[in-house]
Design a protein around this motif. Sequence first.
Motif, short mmCIF file in Angstrom:
data_model
loop_
_atom_site.label_atom_id
_atom_site.label_comp_id
_atom_site.label_asym_id
_atom_site.label_seq_id
_atom_site.Cartn_x
_atom_site.Cartn_y
_atom_site.Cartn_z
N GLY A 213 4.09 -3.01 -7.83
CA GLY A 213 2.98 -3.58 -8.59
C GLY A 213 2.87 -2.88 -9.94
N PRO A 214 2.24 -3.53 -10.91
CA PRO A 214 2.18 -2.97 -12.26
C PRO A 214 1.37 -1.66 -12.33
CG PRO A 214 0.85 -4.97 -12.10
CD PRO A 214 1.57 -4.83 -10.80
N SER A 215 1.62 -0.89 -13.37
CA SER A 215 0.87 0.35 -13.58
C SER A 215 -0.62 0.06 -13.63
CB SER A 215 1.30 1.01 -14.89
OG SER A 215 2.53 1.63 -14.71
N GLY A 216 -1.38 0.89 -12.98
CA GLY A 216 -2.83 0.75 -13.03
C GLY A 216 -3.37 -0.23 -12.01
N CYS A 217 -2.51 -0.78 -11.13
CA CYS A 217 -3.01 -1.77 -10.18
C CYS A 217 -3.57 -1.12 -8.92
CB CYS A 217 -1.95 -2.80 -9.84
SG CYS A 217 -0.73 -2.24 -8.64
N GLY A 218 -3.47 0.20 -8.81
CA GLY A 218 -4.11 0.87 -7.68
C GLY A 218 -3.16 1.38 -6.61
N LYS A 219 -1.88 1.53 -6.94
CA LYS A 219 -0.90 1.99 -5.96
C LYS A 219 -1.19 3.41 -5.49
CE LYS A 219 2.61 1.25 -8.74
NZ LYS A 219 1.85 0.80 -9.93
N THR A 220 -1.44 4.29 -6.45
CA THR A 220 -1.73 5.69 -6.10
C THR A 220 -3.05 5.78 -5.34
OG1 THR A 220 -0.45 6.52 -7.98
CG2 THR A 220 -2.12 8.00 -7.06
N THR A 221 -4.01 4.99 -5.77
CA THR A 221 -5.31 4.95 -5.08
C THR A 221 -5.10 4.57 -3.61
OG1 THR A 221 -6.42 4.32 -7.13
CG2 THR A 221 -7.59 3.83 -5.06
N LEU A 222 -4.30 3.54 -3.38
CA LEU A 222 -4.03 3.11 -2.01
C LEU A 222 -3.38 4.24 -1.21
CD1 LEU A 222 -3.68 0.99 0.28
CD2 LEU A 222 -1.44 0.50 -0.72
N LEU A 223 -2.36 4.88 -1.79
CA LEU A 223 -1.67 5.96 -1.07
C LEU A 223 -2.62 7.10 -0.74
CD1 LEU A 223 1.99 6.55 -2.26
CD2 LEU A 223 1.07 5.05 -0.51
N LYS A 224 -3.51 7.40 -1.66
CA LYS A 224 -4.48 8.47 -1.40
C LYS A 224 -5.42 8.09 -0.25
CE LYS A 224 -4.52 10.80 -5.87
NZ LYS A 224 -5.21 10.85 -7.19
N CYS A 225 -5.75 6.81 -0.16
CA CYS A 225 -6.58 6.36 0.97
C CYS A 225 -5.81 6.48 2.27
CB CYS A 225 -7.03 4.90 0.77
SG CYS A 225 -8.24 4.69 -0.56
N VAL A 226 -4.52 6.12 2.24
CA VAL A 226 -3.69 6.21 3.45
C VAL A 226 -3.51 7.67 3.85
CG1 VAL A 226 -1.40 5.78 4.42
CG2 VAL A 226 -2.47 4.04 2.99
N ALA A 227 -3.37 8.54 2.85
CA ALA A 227 -3.12 9.96 3.12
C ALA A 227 -4.40 10.72 3.47
CB ALA A 227 -2.44 10.61 1.91
#
Length: 280
Positions: free
Chosen positions: A38-52
Amino acid sequence: MLDVRGVRKVYDGHGRRVEAVRDLTFALDAGELACLVGPSGCGKTTLLKCVAGLLTPTAGEVLVDGRPVTGPPPGLAVVFQEYGRSLFPWMSVHDNVELPLRQKKLSRARRRKLVRDALDAVGLADAHRAYPWQLSGGMQQRVAIARAVAYEPSVLLMDEPFAAVDAQTRAELEDLIRDLWHELRVTVLFVTHDIDEAVYLGQRVLILSSSPTVVQKQLTIDLPDERDQLHTRADPRFTALRTHVYEQIQAAKRGACAPSGSAAAVGTPDARPDLDRTPA
Ligand code: ADP
Ligand code: MG
């Protein structure tokens, strides 16, 4: 093994409200290697932090191995994008890799063996006494991967781990991930903004829309399990799949769904559709 159910995350603070992720739902089977693109800023890192378990979702929930995530789940390891900030410069490579193992009740001999085996697996058997700052970027990222592997995780999350290394090193590290995954049969969620990387690595690609973020489409990557940089990338099926992912992302930007028959379309082999460089 991994179940993401209706996850929404809104950052709220200092008078600024950002809906990073609107509504994400997907699941990974045990032993699966899935790429999230997904494009930059779409929340990928946010999602991973929620999973982690490092962030609490505003709504929805995450389950790892059937258990709701309320903090960092046991058996889950993360490799972050910025290897430079994830290794401790005052600790040797060996000590960096060993650090998370100190939380586990293991004998010293067992810890030592896990560290050795992990460094061996990433091709850094000689470097255990070195310090991170004595190593190249690609080698540092290998150390970060070794640290995750030594932990013997059942789920491995990777957040754009190769974004900061050169193209050649990146290709090597991509193959390293496929090899480690074959060997360890760990469940891997690999996040990238690079379409080619997602198609090359994954058994499945989850395509995220741009903000407000939802899962736009899931695509099975029906390439042979044996992949190599030369032949896989030259395979017409590879080209068709990446064209399809690219079209889906363009469609996501327009707020539509691209026709699914377009997977057979043939794209231009020399264009590398990199999301960060895609014109709006
Ligand atoms: P990606 O990893 O896909 O590039 P991020 O998850 O880093 O996306 O960010 C998604 C959105 O959330 C962005 O608009 C970003 O500015 C915002 N954001 C990320 N972290 C925070 C934070 N701690 N506080 C406020 N907004 C944030
Ligand atoms: Mg990110």
